[in-house]
Design an enzyme around this catalytic site. Structure first.
Site, PDB file in Angstrom:
ATOM      1  N   ASP A 186      -4.933  -0.531  -7.999  1.00  0.00           N
ATOM      2  CA  ASP A 186      -5.248   0.727  -8.682  1.00  0.00           C
ATOM      3  C   ASP A 186      -4.750   0.812 -10.117  1.00  0.00           C
ATOM      4  O   ASP A 186      -5.059   1.777 -10.823  1.00  0.00           O
ATOM      5  CB  ASP A 186      -4.691   1.905  -7.868  1.00  0.00           C
ATOM      6  CG  ASP A 186      -3.256   1.678  -7.431  1.00  0.00           C
ATOM      7  OD1 ASP A 186      -2.421   1.289  -8.278  1.00  0.00           O
ATOM      8  OD2 ASP A 186      -2.956   1.888  -6.247  1.00  0.00           O
ATOM      9  N   HIS A 221      -4.085  -8.942  -5.590  1.00  0.00           N
ATOM     10  CA  HIS A 221      -5.429  -8.668  -5.067  1.00  0.00           C
ATOM     11  C   HIS A 221      -6.394  -8.155  -6.134  1.00  0.00           C
ATOM     12  O   HIS A 221      -7.431  -7.588  -5.810  1.00  0.00           O
ATOM     13  CB  HIS A 221      -5.334  -7.679  -3.888  1.00  0.00           C
ATOM     14  CG  HIS A 221      -4.629  -8.259  -2.703  1.00  0.00           C
ATOM     15  ND1 HIS A 221      -4.134  -7.497  -1.674  1.00  0.00           N
ATOM     16  CD2 HIS A 221      -4.327  -9.545  -2.390  1.00  0.00           C
ATOM     17  CE1 HIS A 221      -3.554  -8.292  -0.776  1.00  0.00           C
ATOM     18  NE2 HIS A 221      -3.656  -9.532  -1.198  1.00  0.00           N
ATOM     19  N   CYS A 253     -27.831  -7.183 -18.713  1.00  0.00           N
ATOM     20  CA  CYS A 253     -28.672  -8.384 -18.543  1.00  0.00           C
ATOM     21  C   CYS A 253     -29.403  -8.365 -17.202  1.00  0.00           C
ATOM     22  O   CYS A 253     -30.210  -9.246 -16.921  1.00  0.00           O
ATOM     23  CB  CYS A 253     -27.828  -9.651 -18.644  1.00  0.00           C
ATOM     24  SG  CYS A 253     -26.958 -10.097 -17.123  1.00  0.00           S
ATOM     25  N   ALA A 293       0.806  -1.224   0.000  1.00  0.00           N
ATOM     26  CA  ALA A 293       0.000   0.000   0.000  1.00  0.00           C
ATOM     27  C   ALA A 293       0.841   1.277   0.000  1.00  0.00           C
ATOM     28  O   ALA A 293       0.438   2.291  -0.575  1.00  0.00           O
ATOM     29  CB  ALA A 293      -0.934   0.003   1.210  1.00  0.00           C
ATOM     30  N   THR A 353       0.212   5.105  -1.622  1.00  0.00           N
ATOM     31  CA  THR A 353      -0.051   6.294  -0.791  1.00  0.00           C
ATOM     32  C   THR A 353       0.750   7.491  -1.316  1.00  0.00           C
ATOM     33  O   THR A 353       0.314   8.627  -1.178  1.00  0.00           O
ATOM     34  CB  THR A 353       0.283   6.061   0.699  1.00  0.00           C
ATOM     35  OG1 THR A 353       1.598   5.538   0.810  1.00  0.00           O
ATOM     36  CG2 THR A 353      -0.691   5.101   1.338  1.00  0.00           C
TER      37      THR A 353
HETATM   38 ZN   LIG Z   1     -24.707  -9.622 -17.480  1.00  0.00          ZN
END
Ligand SMILES: [Zn+2]
Length: 239
Positions: free
Chosen positions: A105, A120, A151, A23, A27
């Site tokens: 990110d 992640h 949908c 992280a 930052t």
């Molecule tokens: Zn869908």
């Protein structure tokens, strides 16, 4: 020789560098760690972040999940910082083989890095849970509340929530890169969050570099510990 000079010399002599980031790398692009609290007088949520970002919570309280997610996890205006740019440069020079990141990110790719292993997941990938249709971050930002597919299905970000397993192919590629690395640089992570601590044990070389603002439990194991801003340090040694 001072630590920066040592790091620069090692980088010059290496060709299979792997970077592992947490992280703290983001930052420095003004993306706050979601674990940071709002402060006593500014509490916007009834649950801790780790609860909101769990699979169970996502399923049961999808609307509240998305309120937190939009506020705390999405920073579409964030720009790559000196750390991202320096790593992209090292890869372009043929010195760095991979960036392994715990961040979601997409800033490493925005800086030009190509081999980026996102443990992640990424806010840039979103899928309909009913039909599997892909949606970009821009698509999500155009919606409010719980985003829905054409949908009718709920769209879920391709982000690994608590209680969910990591992508096995990303994990095995990370292990391979780390075990083949001639230098492993770790930055912006306290190394206490799974799977960081376990992954670095696959490194077999003698150039384990830790760059962090605070001490980590693995400092004693490192060949070189540099205390400071990851962006400043990487910029200084790749200039
Ligand atoms: Zn869908």
């Amino acid at each position: 020789m001072d630590a920066l000079e040592q790091l620069k010399q090692w980088i010059d002599g290496c060709s299979r560098i792997v970077f592992f980031g947490g992280a703290g790398v983001s930052t420095e692009s003004n993306i706050p760690d979601f674990r940071s609290t709002d402060g006593l007088y500014n509490q916007q949520y009834d649950y801790p972040p780790e609860t909101i970002l769990s699979h169970t919570f996502y399923v049961r309280k999808t609307e509240e999940f998305y309120r937190f997610y939009r506020n705390k996890m999405l920073f579409p205006d964030a720009k790559p910082n000196k750390a991202h740019l320096a790593l992209a440069k090292l890869e372009a020079q043929g010195k760095l083989k991979a960036v392994i990141t715990q961040n979601i990110d997409g800033l490493h790719q925005a800086a030009g890095s190509r081999e980026v292993l996102e443990l992640h997941g990424s806010v840039h990938r979103n899928y309909c849970t009913r039909c599997g249709k892909f949606y970009s971050l821009e698509d999500i930002l155009k919606t409010e509340g719980v985003p829905r597919c054409s949908c009718g299905g709920v769209i879920k970000p391709d982000v690994v929530l608590y209680e969910e397993g990591l992508d096995q192919s990303i994990l095995s590629r990370s292990v391979r890169h780390i075990s083949e690395a001639d230098m492993l640089i770790i930055g912006g992570t306290s190394l206490t969050v799974y799977p960081a601590a376990g992954l670095i044990d696959y490194y077999r070389g003698d150039k384990l570099v830790l760059i962090n603002k605070a001490v980590t439990p693995r400092d004693g194991q490192a060949s070189l510990v540099i205390s400071g801003s990851i962006g400043e340090v990487l910029d200084a040694v790749t200039a």
